[in-house]
Design an enzyme around this catalytic site. Structure first.
Site, PDB file in Angstrom:
ATOM      1  N   ASP A  95       0.837  -1.200   0.000  1.00 56.59           N
ATOM      2  CA  ASP A  95       0.000   0.000   0.000  1.00 56.59           C
ATOM      3  C   ASP A  95       0.876   1.255   0.000  1.00 56.59           C
ATOM      4  OD1 ASP A  95      -3.038   0.785   0.499  1.00 56.59           O
ATOM      5  OD2 ASP A  95      -1.879   1.991   1.918  1.00 56.59           O
ATOM      6  N   ARG A  96       0.781   2.125   0.998  1.00 61.44           N
ATOM      7  CA  ARG A  96       1.613   3.333   1.017  1.00 61.44           C
ATOM      8  C   ARG A  96       3.094   2.964   1.022  1.00 61.44           C
ATOM      9  NH1 ARG A  96      -1.368   6.764  -0.980  1.00 61.44           N
ATOM     10  NH2 ARG A  96       0.002   8.428  -0.254  1.00 61.44           N
TER      11      ARG A  96
ATOM     12  N   HIS B  44     -11.190   8.260  -0.471  1.00 58.34           N
ATOM     13  CA  HIS B  44     -10.298   8.842   0.531  1.00 58.34           C
ATOM     14  C   HIS B  44      -9.101   9.535  -0.118  1.00 58.34           C
ATOM     15  CE1 HIS B  44      -8.686   4.936  -0.469  1.00 58.34           C
ATOM     16  NE2 HIS B  44      -7.578   5.152   0.198  1.00 58.34           N
TER      17      HIS B  44
ATOM     18  N   TYR C  94      -0.890  11.429   1.919  1.00 53.45           N
ATOM     19  CA  TYR C  94      -1.812  11.271   0.788  1.00 53.45           C
ATOM     20  C   TYR C  94      -1.835  12.526  -0.084  1.00 53.45           C
ATOM     21  CZ  TYR C  94      -3.887   6.767   1.955  1.00 53.45           C
ATOM     22  OH  TYR C  94      -4.094   5.435   2.171  1.00 53.45           O
TER      23      TYR C  94
ATOM     24  N   HIS D  83      -7.068  -7.016   0.627  1.00 50.93           N
ATOM     25  CA  HIS D  83      -5.999  -6.031   0.517  1.00 50.93           C
ATOM     26  C   HIS D  83      -4.884  -6.278   1.526  1.00 50.93           C
ATOM     27  CE1 HIS D  83      -4.066  -2.202  -0.242  1.00 50.93           C
ATOM     28  NE2 HIS D  83      -4.274  -1.809   1.011  1.00 50.93           N
TER      29      HIS D  83
END
Length: 292
Positions: free
Chosen positions: A107-108, A152, A212, A272
């Site tokens: 992910d990030r 988001h 983000y 995920h």
């Protein structure tokens, strides 16, 4: 001290720009760094890290702005660029005595890993990305109703102030909604682990939003420069993704191959949070990557 991976030592190590990262380290052998995703901490790697530590030095930091790592104020829109976060990772590994290392991110953390591979190709020996597209391709594929799954991203891309206030007003519900919606197996995330993620996220709202926001601004610009210059990930790359549906999944490998010519692209049968839901599959794929 925050919860960590059993058997791993806990250290605070200076990354880039004087930012200090909280790092869990275990095992011995050739090094691999594991980077967590949102809304999590290094604890998400507990199963994978314990296995890899049998024959590797495993380094699991909390990214800057997350968990128990420093959360500097974002004064210029670049504090949480993936370039800065990648520089943290390289500095932490070097402080532990490793000039070259393998890198896996979810992910990030995967976006940070990708940027590290592009910015530091002589340092990153192998790269694994779990359940993302590159930042540039992510924004390109979010169109029409399909973009609602990533609402988001648009919220936290807005100018500083309102997103932070909105999230602060309902922090546990906000962060918990992703832990619920993105998992196929709720039992893979025990109550104490979930509570640790929620607490860490509540304490990091401004920095998470800044991370983000950077993806919609400075990170996008950095990716565009690399795309135009034809820069690629030249090391062996493994990409693991869940089944995103026929339309996106069928094109994901081609999008990845444009960045990574030495690509092994695999679809896993979990949600995920695959390092927690399907650790055996993730371990198998990472070990295969390290053998390449």
């Amino acid at each position: 001290m925050p919860p960590t991976i059993p058997g791993f030592s806990q250290q605070r190590i200076t990354g880039a720009d004087g930012v200090t990262l909280y790092v869990a380290v275990g095992g011995s052998g050739s090094p691999i760094v594991l980077l967590h995703g949102f809304p999590q901490t290094h604890l998400m790697w507990r199963h994978v890290a314990a296995d890899l530590a049998a024959d590797h030095t495993v380094i699991c930091p909390d990214l800057r702005g997350y968990g128990a790592s420093d959360k500097p104020e974002d004064v210029d829109g670049q504090t949480y660029s993936k370039r800065a976060m990648a520089a943290d990772v390289v500095a932490v590994a070097k402080a532990l005595g490793h000039d070259r290392f393998a890198l896996a991110g979810h992910d990030r953390g995967a976006l940070v890993a990708i940027r590290a591979g592009l910015d530091h190709p002589d340092v990153i020996t192998h790269l694994a990305s779990l359940d993302v597209l590159t930042n540039l391709d992510t924004w390109a594929v979010l169109k029409g109703l399909s973009a609602t799954v990533a609402w988001h991203l648009y919220l936290m891309a807005q100018p500083a102030g309102l997103p932070e206030k909105m999230i602060s007003g309902t922090a546990d519900e906000f962060f918990g909604s992703f832990l619920d919606a993105w998992t196929n197996d709720p039992e893979a995330m025990p109550a104490d682990v979930r509570a640790a993620y929620l607490q860490a996220s509540r304490e990091a709202i401004p920095s998470i939003v800044a991370d983000y926001r950077a993806s919609a601004n400075i990170d996008f610009e950095h990716d565009e420069v690399d795309r135009e210059a034809g820069n690629q990930l030249r090391m062996p790359v493994t990409v693991l993704q869940q089944d995103w549906g026929p339309e996106l999944s069928s094109g994901a490998a081609a999008m990845w191959r444009a960045w990574a010519p030495h690509l092994d692209h695999r679809t896993l049968s979990c949600g995920h949070f695959m390092a927690e839901e399907g650790p055996a599959e993730v371990i198998k794929a990472i070990r295969a990557l390290l053998a390449r």
